[in-house]
Design a protein around this motif. Sequence first.
Motif, PDB file in Angstrom:
ATOM      1  N   PHE A  46       0.845  -1.188   0.000  1.00  0.00           N
ATOM      2  CA  PHE A  46       0.000   0.000   0.000  1.00  0.00           C
ATOM      3  C   PHE A  46       0.882   1.239   0.000  1.00  0.00           C
ATOM      4  CE2 PHE A  46      -3.325   2.894   0.785  1.00  0.00           C
ATOM      5  CZ  PHE A  46      -2.965   3.715   1.828  1.00  0.00           C
ATOM      6  N   VAL A  47       0.529   2.200  -0.851  1.00  0.00           N
ATOM      7  CA  VAL A  47       1.287   3.447  -0.934  1.00  0.00           C
ATOM      8  C   VAL A  47       0.491   4.615  -0.363  1.00  0.00           C
ATOM      9  CG1 VAL A  47       2.387   5.107  -2.489  1.00  0.00           C
ATOM     10  CG2 VAL A  47       2.586   2.643  -2.936  1.00  0.00           C
ATOM     11  N   ALA A  57      -6.626  11.503   3.729  1.00  0.00           N
ATOM     12  CA  ALA A  57      -5.579  10.779   3.014  1.00  0.00           C
ATOM     13  C   ALA A  57      -4.874   9.837   3.979  1.00  0.00           C
ATOM     14  CB  ALA A  57      -4.577  11.737   2.386  1.00  0.00           C
ATOM     15  N   LYS A  58      -4.400   8.742   3.444  1.00  0.00           N
ATOM     16  CA  LYS A  58      -3.619   7.771   4.203  1.00  0.00           C
ATOM     17  C   LYS A  58      -2.358   7.466   3.411  1.00  0.00           C
ATOM     18  CE  LYS A  58      -7.860   5.364   5.723  1.00  0.00           C
ATOM     19  NZ  LYS A  58      -7.840   5.471   7.187  1.00  0.00           N
ATOM     20  N   TYR A  59      -1.275   7.134   4.118  1.00  0.00           N
ATOM     21  CA  TYR A  59      -0.015   6.832   3.468  1.00  0.00           C
ATOM     22  C   TYR A  59       0.643   5.616   4.093  1.00  0.00           C
ATOM     23  CZ  TYR A  59      -0.373  11.459   1.409  1.00  0.00           C
ATOM     24  OH  TYR A  59      -0.799  12.559   0.707  1.00  0.00           O
ATOM     25  N   GLY A  60       1.372   4.879   3.262  1.00  0.00           N
ATOM     26  CA  GLY A  60       2.213   3.825   3.786  1.00  0.00           C
ATOM     27  C   GLY A  60       3.394   4.425   4.528  1.00  0.00           C
ATOM     28  N   ASP A  61       3.902   3.706   5.501  1.00  0.00           N
ATOM     29  CA  ASP A  61       4.972   4.241   6.333  1.00  0.00           C
ATOM     30  C   ASP A  61       6.219   4.606   5.537  1.00  0.00           C
ATOM     31  OD1 ASP A  61       4.248   2.064   9.184  1.00  0.00           O
ATOM     32  OD2 ASP A  61       3.430   4.015   8.601  1.00  0.00           O
ATOM     33  N   SER A  62       6.495   3.871   4.489  1.00  0.00           N
ATOM     34  CA  SER A  62       7.737   4.096   3.750  1.00  0.00           C
ATOM     35  C   SER A  62       7.689   5.314   2.842  1.00  0.00           C
ATOM     36  CB  SER A  62       8.085   2.854   2.921  1.00  0.00           C
ATOM     37  OG  SER A  62       7.072   2.604   1.957  1.00  0.00           O
ATOM     38  N   PHE A  67       5.765  11.301  -0.418  1.00  0.00           N
ATOM     39  CA  PHE A  67       4.739  11.243  -1.452  1.00  0.00           C
ATOM     40  C   PHE A  67       3.504  12.002  -1.012  1.00  0.00           C
ATOM     41  CE2 PHE A  67       6.048   6.857  -3.400  1.00  0.00           C
ATOM     42  CZ  PHE A  67       7.333   7.328  -3.559  1.00  0.00           C
ATOM     43  N   LYS A  68       2.763  12.521  -1.993  1.00  0.00           N
ATOM     44  CA  LYS A  68       1.504  13.186  -1.692  1.00  0.00           C
ATOM     45  C   LYS A  68       0.453  12.765  -2.698  1.00  0.00           C
ATOM     46  CE  LYS A  68      -0.752  17.641  -0.982  1.00  0.00           C
ATOM     47  NZ  LYS A  68      -0.590  19.122  -0.954  1.00  0.00           N
ATOM     48  N   ILE A  69      -0.699  12.329  -2.194  1.00  0.00           N
ATOM     49  CA  ILE A  69      -1.801  11.946  -3.058  1.00  0.00           C
ATOM     50  C   ILE A  69      -2.792  13.094  -3.125  1.00  0.00           C
ATOM     51  CG2 ILE A  69      -3.146  10.849  -1.197  1.00  0.00           C
ATOM     52  CD1 ILE A  69      -3.959   8.700  -3.262  1.00  0.00           C
TER      53      ILE A  69
END
Length: 125
Positions: A46-47, A57-62, A67-69
């Motif tokens: 998951f990214v 918005a949600k982000y993967g830890d890495s 990154f920005k969605i």
Amino acid sequence: VQLVESGGGLVQAGGSLNLSCATAEPTFSAHAMGWFRQAPGKDREFVAAVRWGRIGAKYGDSVKDRFKISKDKAKNTVYLQMNGLKPEDTAVYYCAAATVGPWNNPLPAFDNNLWGQGTQVTVSL
């Protein structure tokens, strides 16, 4: 509904890319849109995800600090701005859509039938 990714390519470490995922379906209405990636020999990861009808918005830890969605609902398009790219970001990036919530689950319930074909991102040293 067909999801079409674009924007992948080859970039040097530290560089940036902006991926796009668009659908031509004029009546498309998602709960959330997201990005996943899969590198050779590794599990799908998951990214990021963005809530379609509201802010969120949600982000993967890495990737969460790099990154920005974002989304453009008028264009039925979701973007992934990737900065500070690293060789370990090399993967095929896939766009996906979730038609139902809830948003407060760890991850949206992405529909098995709503995935793009993927776009290759390669980060060189």
